[in-house]
Design an enzyme around this catalytic site. Structure first.
Site: not given
Ligand SMILES: NC(=O)C1=CN([C@@H]2O[C@H](COP(=O)(O)OP(=O)(O)OC[C@H]3O[C@@H](n4cnc5c(N)ncnc54)[C@H](OP(=O)(O)O)[C@@H]3O)[C@@H](O)[C@H]2O)C=CC1
Ligand SMILES: O=C(O)C1=N[C@H](C(=O)O)C[C@H](O)C1
Length: 265
Positions: A153, A157
């Site tokens: 990744h 991450k």
């Molecule tokens: N299930 C799936 O298919 C996928 C899952 N994911 C998961 O999604 C999650 C987010 O990934 P990603 O978008 O890349 O991360 P980013 O760091 O880009 O975004 C995280 C977001 O969460 C907010 N945030 C973080 N901590 C808090 C908190 N305590 N309270 C409220 N808001 C909070 C941040 O706000 P701020 O900017 O204010 O810190 C930001 O808006 C990860 O856990 C990732 O693994 C990602 C892709 C696919």
């Molecule tokens: O953090 C990410 O970007 C992603 N998180 C998910 C994971 O932890 O598996 C899904 C995807 O691979 C992207």
């Protein structure tokens, strides 16, 4: 029309979800939530993402209303608070946040007695097919088999191994009749003996802008099968989550996953 409210709306996935809501003809963005301390509060969302309706400003995650389904792709600490809000307001929830602990999983199960929840560690079609394929591979080779999972990744991450890697490992453990936590090996650096064949080894790469890659290796004497999924765009996950939100809207309370949404069970 399915009105969706997105938590963590300024994050990588939050912004992709706003665009995915725009692309889906049956969905409209009803709210883009950020933390109550965010400097983005009250700013027009379309200043960051032109796919957002001009009428929507970033709003305080503590004031949730006018929303059919809430979507959370944040961090575990955020998800915990957002889940409480969804239960208090009786609003269905789609959750993609990874890195959750055992207590978080219990909290999801408890909440799912009151509201419908889809929780998936990967919302792509390909990974959900892969979860079935690895179960076939794990059971059709004989006992002479080494199973390893590799994931890669982007450099930002935080959690490792990825939620998807763990989901793949858990699917394999289920198929083999193993308890995942007893067979998972995350670190071999201090091991001075040969590996056992009753284990699932994990390895991780972090770098650059890799969206998400997962390979399950099935290695036996004389041959090796590698099953790989590569995501090339976050939009894949976002469109999957918006699809899950549409599927969830009128479901009874319960804990569902993306395999339920895709009818892959
Ligand atoms: N299930 C799936 O298919 C996928 C899952 N994911 C998961 O999604 C999650 C987010 O990934 P990603 O978008 O890349 O991360 P980013 O760091 O880009 O975004 C995280 C977001 O969460 C907010 N945030 C973080 N901590 C808090 C908190 N305590 N309270 C409220 N808001 C909070 C941040 O706000 P701020 O900017 O204010 O810190 C930001 O808006 C990860 O856990 C990732 O693994 C990602 C892709 C696919
Ligand atoms: O953090 C990410 O970007 C992603 N998180 C998910 C994971 O932890 O598996 C899904 C995807 O691979 C992207």
């Amino acid at each position: 029309m399915n009105r969706i409210g997105v938590f963590g709306a300024n994050g990588r996935m939050g912004l992709a979800l706003i665009e995915a809501a725009h692309k889906n003809n049956h969905t409209e963005l009803s709210a883009a939530y950020v933390r109550s301390s965010s400097p983005l509060l009250n700013i027009a969302v379309n200043q960051l993402n032109s796919a957002a309706p001009a009428t929507i400003n970033f709003s305080d995650e503590r004031n949730v209303d006018n929303t059919d389904v809430l979507i959370d792709f944040t961090l575990p600490a955020g998800m915990r608070e957002h889940l409480k809000t969804a239960v208090a307001q009786n609003i269905p929830m789609v959750i993609g946040t990874t890195g959750l602990n055992d207590d978080d999983m219990l909290a999801l199960q408890t909440a799912a007695k009151q509201i419908p929840i889809v929780f998936a560690r990967n919302y792509s079609v390909g990974v959900n097919l892969l979860l079935n394929l690895v179960q076939t591979a794990a059971t059709k080779f004989g006992d002479d088999l080494d199973i390893e999972i590799f994931e890669a990744h982007h450099r930002h991450k935080i959690d490792a191994p990825s939620g998807t890697a763990l989901a793949i490992g858990e699917a394999i453990a289920d198929a083999k009749g193993w308890v995942h936590d007893e067979v998972a090996v995350f670190d071999r650096s201090r091991v001075e003996t040969e590996k056992s064949q009753n284990e699932i080894g994990y390895s991780v790469l972090r770098g650059g802008d890799i969206v998400g890659e997962h390979t399950a290796y099935f290695a036996t004497s004389g041959e090796r099968l590698e099953l790989t999924h590569k995501a090339s765009s976050r939009m894949t996950f976002a469109l999957g989550a918006v699809r899950a939100a549409g599927w969830l809207k009128n479901k009874p309370a319960g804990l569902y996953d993306m395999q339920d949404v895709l009818d892959l069970k």
